[in-house]
Design a protein around this motif. Structure first.
Motif, PDB file in Angstrom:
ATOM      1  N   VAL A 122      32.659  43.589  24.528  1.00 47.52           N
ATOM      2  CA  VAL A 122      32.614  43.188  25.931  1.00 47.52           C
ATOM      3  C   VAL A 122      32.649  41.666  25.942  1.00 47.52           C
ATOM      4  CG1 VAL A 122      31.346  43.247  28.109  1.00 47.52           C
ATOM      5  CG2 VAL A 122      31.280  45.236  26.559  1.00 47.52           C
ATOM      6  N   LEU A 123      33.685  41.123  26.567  1.00 50.69           N
ATOM      7  CA  LEU A 123      33.900  39.689  26.633  1.00 50.69           C
ATOM      8  C   LEU A 123      33.748  39.240  28.083  1.00 50.69           C
ATOM      9  CD1 LEU A 123      35.248  37.044  25.221  1.00 50.69           C
ATOM     10  CD2 LEU A 123      37.270  37.821  26.448  1.00 50.69           C
ATOM     11  N   ARG A 124      32.961  38.203  28.289  1.00 51.20           N
ATOM     12  CA  ARG A 124      32.819  37.585  29.618  1.00 51.20           C
ATOM     13  C   ARG A 124      33.026  36.096  29.420  1.00 51.20           C
ATOM     14  NH1 ARG A 124      30.510  38.545  34.625  1.00 51.20           N
ATOM     15  NH2 ARG A 124      29.802  40.595  33.949  1.00 51.20           N
ATOM     16  N   GLN A 125      33.944  35.505  30.227  1.00 44.47           N
ATOM     17  CA  GLN A 125      34.251  34.084  30.090  1.00 44.47           C
ATOM     18  C   GLN A 125      34.568  33.508  31.460  1.00 44.47           C
ATOM     19  OE1 GLN A 125      37.857  33.112  27.892  1.00 44.47           O
ATOM     20  NE2 GLN A 125      36.810  31.393  26.933  1.00 44.47           N
ATOM     21  N   GLY A 126      34.159  32.280  31.682  1.00 45.39           N
ATOM     22  CA  GLY A 126      34.482  31.633  32.950  1.00 45.39           C
ATOM     23  C   GLY A 126      33.552  30.474  33.230  1.00 45.39           C
ATOM     24  N   PRO A 127      33.643  29.917  34.438  1.00 43.87           N
ATOM     25  CA  PRO A 127      34.334  30.413  35.627  1.00 43.87           C
ATOM     26  C   PRO A 127      35.807  30.008  35.634  1.00 43.87           C
ATOM     27  CG  PRO A 127      33.197  28.394  36.182  1.00 43.87           C
ATOM     28  CD  PRO A 127      32.901  28.676  34.725  1.00 43.87           C
ATOM     29  N   TYR A 128      36.626  30.844  36.246  1.00 43.87           N
ATOM     30  CA  TYR A 128      38.054  30.608  36.369  1.00 43.87           C
ATOM     31  C   TYR A 128      38.487  30.755  37.815  1.00 43.87           C
ATOM     32  CZ  TYR A 128      38.686  31.230  31.304  1.00 43.87           C
ATOM     33  OH  TYR A 128      38.648  31.098  29.961  1.00 43.87           O
ATOM     34  N   THR A 129      39.597  30.100  38.142  1.00 41.93           N
ATOM     35  CA  THR A 129      40.302  30.439  39.371  1.00 41.93           C
ATOM     36  C   THR A 129      41.008  31.767  39.106  1.00 41.93           C
ATOM     37  OG1 THR A 129      42.322  29.317  38.680  1.00 41.93           O
ATOM     38  CG2 THR A 129      40.719  27.997  39.933  1.00 41.93           C
ATOM     39  N   ALA A 130      41.492  32.431  40.137  1.00 40.33           N
ATOM     40  CA  ALA A 130      42.172  33.716  39.953  1.00 40.33           C
ATOM     41  C   ALA A 130      43.378  33.570  39.025  1.00 40.33           C
ATOM     42  CB  ALA A 130      42.596  34.291  41.300  1.00 40.33           C
ATOM     43  N   GLU A 131      44.165  32.509  39.200  1.00 39.57           N
ATOM     44  CA  GLU A 131      45.335  32.300  38.349  1.00 39.57           C
ATOM     45  C   GLU A 131      44.932  32.045  36.902  1.00 39.57           C
ATOM     46  OE1 GLU A 131      49.098  29.250  37.753  1.00 39.57           O
ATOM     47  OE2 GLU A 131      47.998  29.212  39.643  1.00 39.57           O
ATOM     48  N   MET A 132      43.915  31.211  36.698  1.00 41.14           N
ATOM     49  CA  MET A 132      43.456  30.936  35.338  1.00 41.14           C
ATOM     50  C   MET A 132      42.878  32.189  34.696  1.00 41.14           C
ATOM     51  SD  MET A 132      41.696  27.186  35.629  1.00 41.14           S
ATOM     52  CE  MET A 132      41.225  27.186  33.904  1.00 41.14           C
ATOM     53  N   GLU A 133      42.200  33.006  35.487  1.00 41.66           N
ATOM     54  CA  GLU A 133      41.634  34.250  34.958  1.00 41.66           C
ATOM     55  C   GLU A 133      42.743  35.165  34.466  1.00 41.66           C
ATOM     56  OE1 GLU A 133      40.198  38.413  35.075  1.00 41.66           O
ATOM     57  OE2 GLU A 133      41.664  37.514  36.417  1.00 41.66           O
ATOM     58  N   ASP A 134      43.833  35.269  35.218  1.00 45.77           N
ATOM     59  CA  ASP A 134      44.980  36.085  34.791  1.00 45.77           C
ATOM     60  C   ASP A 134      45.557  35.571  33.475  1.00 45.77           C
ATOM     61  OD1 ASP A 134      44.811  37.783  36.994  1.00 45.77           O
ATOM     62  OD2 ASP A 134      46.371  36.732  38.124  1.00 45.77           O
ATOM     63  N   ASN A 135      45.720  34.254  33.360  1.00 48.55           N
ATOM     64  CA  ASN A 135      46.254  33.665  32.130  1.00 48.55           C
ATOM     65  C   ASN A 135      45.312  33.884  30.950  1.00 48.55           C
ATOM     66  OD1 ASN A 135      48.522  32.745  33.493  1.00 48.55           O
ATOM     67  ND2 ASN A 135      47.666  30.711  33.853  1.00 48.55           N
ATOM     68  N   ALA A 136      44.012  33.729  31.175  1.00 51.11           N
ATOM     69  CA  ALA A 136      43.039  33.942  30.103  1.00 51.11           C
ATOM     70  C   ALA A 136      43.042  35.411  29.663  1.00 51.11           C
ATOM     71  CB  ALA A 136      41.645  33.519  30.557  1.00 51.11           C
ATOM     72  N   ARG A 137      43.131  36.331  30.611  1.00 46.71           N
ATOM     73  CA  ARG A 137      43.183  37.764  30.295  1.00 46.71           C
ATOM     74  C   ARG A 137      44.400  38.070  29.421  1.00 46.71           C
ATOM     75  NH1 ARG A 137      40.605  41.898  32.262  1.00 46.71           N
ATOM     76  NH2 ARG A 137      39.802  40.683  34.019  1.00 46.71           N
ATOM     77  N   GLU A 138      45.541  37.502  29.812  1.00 50.79           N
ATOM     78  CA  GLU A 138      46.768  37.709  29.035  1.00 50.79           C
ATOM     79  C   GLU A 138      46.627  37.118  27.630  1.00 50.79           C
ATOM     80  OE1 GLU A 138      51.324  36.144  29.257  1.00 50.79           O
ATOM     81  OE2 GLU A 138      50.417  36.816  31.141  1.00 50.79           O
ATOM     82  N   GLY A 139      46.048  35.927  27.538  1.00 48.11           N
ATOM     83  CA  GLY A 139      45.857  35.281  26.237  1.00 48.11           C
ATOM     84  C   GLY A 139      44.935  36.064  25.320  1.00 48.11           C
ATOM     85  N   TRP A 140      43.794  36.501  25.846  1.00 47.00           N
ATOM     86  CA  TRP A 140      42.867  37.296  25.041  1.00 47.00           C
ATOM     87  C   TRP A 140      43.518  38.616  24.632  1.00 47.00           C
ATOM     88  CZ3 TRP A 140      38.870  35.876  22.378  1.00 47.00           C
ATOM     89  CH2 TRP A 140      38.057  34.811  22.795  1.00 47.00           C
ATOM     90  N   GLY A 141      44.205  39.268  25.560  1.00 40.48           N
ATOM     91  CA  GLY A 141      44.849  40.540  25.232  1.00 40.48           C
ATOM     92  C   GLY A 141      45.850  40.385  24.102  1.00 40.48           C
TER      93      GLY A 141
END
Length: 153
Positions: A122-141
């Motif tokens: 379980v990974l939790r990271q932030g805070p992010y804007t919605a766009e940054m959160e999408d990019n971080a999700r893609e990067g981690w995946g």
């Protein structure tokens, strides 16, 4: 961060087909970290990796674009909580990110749970804007795809 941009944390859960101790080690062993960290198309040179896995310790390395070595992204994070094979919590202070203040602290929490003979991360990271959160999700995946391959060896 500006008042018009909502902050949110990235939360991801991933099951790895390996025991918890092996998955945890992939996050803390410099040799292994260099083999999987960074999205596909980016690499981490082993000589850039330094890890001191304890409270007050650090994780430092540089991600380098495979097609253009002039594009790099240094990571310099500190550990605030460490429970071997169970928990890694820390933060990184960064500057120069549009929409955020002069210095922003990104926090990351990685929990390692037994899931039979597999591991639930379980990974939790932030805070992010919605766009940054999408990019971080893609990067981690993308990074986790590389970690799957490493753990399968």
């Amino acid at each position: 961060m500006s008042d018009t941009t909502a902050a949110q944390d990235l939360v991801m859960t991933r099951i790895f087909d390996a025991p918890r101790e092996l998955v945890y080690r992939a996050f803390t062993d410099p040799d292994q970290l260099a083999q999987w960290f960074g999205p596909i198309g980016w690499s981490v040179p082993r000589d850039s990796v330094s890890v001191d896995t304890r409270v007050g310790g650090y994780q430092r390395f540089v991600m380098v674009n495979d097609d253009d070595a002039s594009q790099s992204s240094p990571v310099d994070s500190m550990f605030t909580e460490v429970v071997e094979n169970e928990l890694l919590v820390g933060y990184e202070d960064v500057t120069g990110i549009p929409g955020f203040g002069d210095a922003t602290r990104f926090e990351v929490r990685r929990e390692f749970h037994d899931e039979g003979d597999k591991t639930r991360l379980v990974l939790r990271q932030g805070p992010y804007t919605a766009e940054m959160e999408d990019n971080a999700r893609e990067g981690w995946g993308s990074s986790f795809t590389k970690l799957d391959a490493l753990l399968a060896r």
